[in-house]
Design a protein around this motif. Structure first.
Motif, short mmCIF file in Angstrom:
data_model
loop_
_atom_site.label_atom_id
_atom_site.label_comp_id
_atom_site.label_asym_id
_atom_site.label_seq_id
_atom_site.Cartn_x
_atom_site.Cartn_y
_atom_site.Cartn_z
N UNK A 81 0.84 -1.21 0.00
CA UNK A 81 0.00 0.00 0.00
C UNK A 81 0.87 1.25 0.00
N UNK A 82 1.86 1.29 0.88
CA UNK A 82 2.74 2.46 0.94
C UNK A 82 3.56 2.63 -0.33
N UNK A 83 3.83 1.54 -1.04
CA UNK A 83 4.65 1.61 -2.25
C UNK A 83 3.88 2.19 -3.44
N UNK A 84 2.58 1.96 -3.48
CA UNK A 84 1.82 2.39 -4.66
C UNK A 84 0.98 3.64 -4.41
N UNK A 85 0.85 4.04 -3.16
CA UNK A 85 0.08 5.25 -2.84
C UNK A 85 0.99 6.26 -2.17
N UNK A 119 0.62 10.09 -6.52
CA UNK A 119 -0.42 9.25 -7.12
C UNK A 119 -1.83 9.69 -6.73
N UNK A 120 -1.93 10.87 -6.15
CA UNK A 120 -3.24 11.34 -5.69
C UNK A 120 -4.25 11.34 -6.83
N UNK A 121 -5.40 10.74 -6.57
CA UNK A 121 -6.51 10.64 -7.53
C UNK A 121 -6.15 9.82 -8.77
N UNK A 122 -5.05 9.07 -8.73
CA UNK A 122 -4.63 8.26 -9.86
C UNK A 122 -4.68 6.77 -9.56
N UNK A 123 -4.28 6.40 -8.35
CA UNK A 123 -4.20 4.98 -7.97
C UNK A 123 -5.25 4.67 -6.92
N UNK A 124 -6.09 3.69 -7.23
CA UNK A 124 -7.10 3.23 -6.27
C UNK A 124 -6.83 1.78 -5.93
N UNK A 125 -7.11 1.42 -4.70
CA UNK A 125 -6.95 0.04 -4.23
C UNK A 125 -8.27 -0.45 -3.67
N UNK A 154 -6.51 1.85 4.72
CA UNK A 154 -6.28 0.54 4.12
C UNK A 154 -5.38 -0.31 5.00
N UNK A 155 -4.31 0.29 5.53
CA UNK A 155 -3.39 -0.47 6.37
C UNK A 155 -4.06 -0.87 7.70
N UNK A 201 6.52 -6.21 -2.76
CA UNK A 201 7.32 -5.04 -3.15
C UNK A 201 7.67 -5.07 -4.62
N UNK A 202 8.02 -6.25 -5.12
CA UNK A 202 8.37 -6.38 -6.53
C UNK A 202 7.18 -6.05 -7.42
N UNK A 203 6.01 -6.49 -7.02
CA UNK A 203 4.80 -6.17 -7.80
C UNK A 203 4.53 -4.67 -7.76
N UNK A 204 4.70 -4.08 -6.58
CA UNK A 204 4.47 -2.63 -6.45
C UNK A 204 5.39 -1.84 -7.36
#
Length: 597
Positions: free
Chosen positions: A299-303, A307-313, A406-407, A584-587
């Protein structure tokens, strides 16, 4: 009788009989190999010179390509504050190649930057002309300078430029610079014509003078002189071509050298479905804590701020089924029978598509509600692992960018129940299918999902959006029961099975010969594998990228998860703390810097 020799059949040794040295020299065959060797050495010398020049060209070409790659990679970085074109030019200037940059192209938007550079230079050859080292020369900036000069001429509109387009003037300016001087093609043609006419006249005059002299000699009984005149055997056209080449040739000869690099950093509009296994086996050892930590790192890696308003989980916890939660479930057409839990009952055909809430023809689909009961223990009335998870922290969280929330959600997950990976994957794909958009818009309006993502999930053909699933399990598909509808038909039944473990109650109250009549298997391992395979294929057909993680799984479980992933390289089989590196690798793949050419 004396032999007679004509002037066309004279032996090689004629006239040399009285010159012993000359005779021996003619007949001596010693040294032939030396002559041939010298010829070969000359050829090798020429080839070596060419090889040197080609090596010089390749040396500069490789350096320029590597320099181009580094420059555009740095310039495409979204964290870079310098103007991209200034940064690229600075890279070339500091490397001593400032004059070869032809053009820097920049395309950028809210969430991406694409930078490309075109390099166009000339390598001065070593043995065929130029300095000894084969330096990289002007060529690229000729285009830049030509464009600037053409624009200036277009703005000034001199009399001889009236009616010319920018491209016409640009070609004229480029011709000047690529010739190494200010000679235009028209001027070069005039120069070549004048020079050719002079040569032709000189040749004709020389030939006429020779012919007149020979006529005079013949009259006097003297043999004619055989003397070739310069250009005698060249036609007028060949003489002109020769002068044209001289007038237009560069100050070389040179070897052309070009390079092109393009880099892109893009924080895509990303829709992520993160599917987390919370079945009972996750309670073994330290697995649940390791999964929580790894998912939180993801979560911390992708947000982040960029990334504001770009990445949703969307977080989808699953065990024997997936709890949609009351808010999401209220947006579907459901044959609602109880309020103990909130799981949708899927049919087999539901796993052939990613669609949610509608039939293939677009009409609304009504789902059944999964029965609420406990099973799996015959020794005591255990009621800790329902078929449909009913804890508040086990509900789906959809379209969020609140990393803290999320966390917190992930940290509250607890392991219990059976395993239905296919159910988790169905919801993961469904939340990325555009059919869920009206429901999400309503959820956003109610404040149950982030309003910034009210228009999600976007269409599958939206090239600005990456849709991806991260599917994690520590086991494999297992069994899932359903109670015979005759004893699950009214609120009294629902309340009874909420208070009594099914297997425990049946064992204590039903004859063993009749127990099989009270329930049936809705899912079993091989059937679950088939459903998972179907929904994974449906997702991949819609260009959803699937990453799968097998956390301390069996070989069978690993094979099933590998088959679901977008490719074998999208599958991670991990043990213990390795799950962190997998997430982490996926992020890192979500927001990556790509050298595209």
């Amino acid at each position: 009788m004396k032999k007679l020799f004509s002037t066309t059949c004279m032996p090689i040794g004629a006239g040399l009989k009285n010159i012993p040295f000359a005779t021996r020299f003619v007949k001596d065959e010693d040294g032939n190999i030396t002559i041939v060797s010298l010829a070969f050495m000359a050829a090798i010398g020429i080839l070596s010179a060419v090889a040197w020049d080609l090596n010089s060209h390749e040396y500069h070409r490789v350096k320029l390509q590597q320099l181009s790659d580094r420059a555009v990679l740095a310039a495409a970085d979204l964290d870079q504050t310098l103007p991209a074109d200034v940064l690229v030019q600075d890279y070339f200037d500091k490397s001593g190649y400032g004059d070869v940059v032809s053009q820097v192209n920049i395309d950028e938007g809210l969430n991406y930057r694409t930078v490309s550079v075109e390099v166009d230079g000339l390598v001065d050859t070593t043995f065929l002309g130029g300095d000894y080292y084969g330096a990289a020369l002007m060529g690229g900036n000729a285009k830049v300078d030509s464009r600037a000069a053409a624009q200036k001429r277009l703005d000034d509109q001199a009399a001889n430029d009236i009616g010319k387009s920018f491209e016409d003037i640009y070609e004229e300016e480029l011709e000047k610079r690529t010739q190494g001087d200010d000679t235009t093609l028209e001027e070069a043609q005039e120069i070549a014509r004048t020079a050719a006419d002079l040569r032709i006249d000189r040749r004709n005059d020389a030939m006429a003078a020779r012919d007149a002299m020979n006529e005079d000699r013949i009259e006097k009984g003297l043999p004619p002189l055989i003397a070739a005149v310069e250009d005698e055997y060249l036609s007028d056209e060949q003489i002109f071509d020769d002068e044209w080449y001289k007038a237009t040739e560069k100050n070389g000869p040179y070897i052309s050298m070009k390079a092109f690099s393009e880099a892109e950093e893009r924080v895509n509009n990303v829709e992520i479905s993160m599917v987390l296994d919370i079945s009972g086996s996750m309670g073994e050892g330290d697995k649940i804590r390791q999964m929580r930590d790894a998912a939180s790192i993801f979560v911390d890696s992708v947000i982040n701020d960029s990334t504001e308003d770009l990445v949703s989980i969307s977080v989808i916890p699953y065990s024997e089924h997936v709890s949609a939660g009351p808010e999401i479930m209220s947006k579907f057409s459901v044959n609602h029978v109880h309020n103990y839990s909130h799981c949708l009952e899927f049919s087999e055909s539901d796993f052939d598509t990613t669609t949610m809430g509608q039939w293939s023809n677009g009409s609304q689909k009504t789902y059944g509600q999964v029965q609420h009961f406990y099973w799996g223990n015959t020794q005591w009335n255990q009621r800790s692992a329902p078929v449909c998870p009913n804890g508040e922290n086990e509900d789906i969280v959809a379209f969020s960018q609140d990393a803290s929330a999320l966390k917190y959600k992930i940290s509250r997950l607890v392991p219990r129940g059976s395993t239905s990976i296919f159910a988790g994957m169905k919801w993961a794909a469904g939340l990325l299918d555009p059919s869920f958009r009206p429901m999400n818009a309503s959820l956003a309006s109610d404040g149950d999902t982030d309003p910034a993502f009210a228009n999600r999930p976007v269409a599958f053909d939206d090239h600005e959006t990456l849709k991806t699933v991260v599917l994690m399990t520590d086991g494999q598909n297992h069994y899932s029961k359903r109670i015979n509808t005759q004893v699950y038909a009214n609120s009294s039944h629902y309340n009874h099975w909420n208070n009594n473990n099914f297997d425990w109650w049946v064992r204590n109250n039903v004859w063993s010969s009749n127990r099989h009549l009270w329930s049936t298997d809705k899912y079993w391992p091989s059937y679950g594998d088939s459903l998972l395979n179907n929904v994974c294929d449906a997702a991949k057909d819609n260009n959803i990228v699937i990453w799968s993680i097998g956390f301390e799984v069996t070989d069978h479980g690993a094979n099933v998860m590998r088959d679901c992933a977008s490719s074998p390289s999208h599958f991670f089989r991990v043990e213990g703390v390795e799950i962190r590196e997998a997430f982490s690798a996926i992020a890192r793949q979500i927001n990556q810097l790509r050298l595209t050419q």
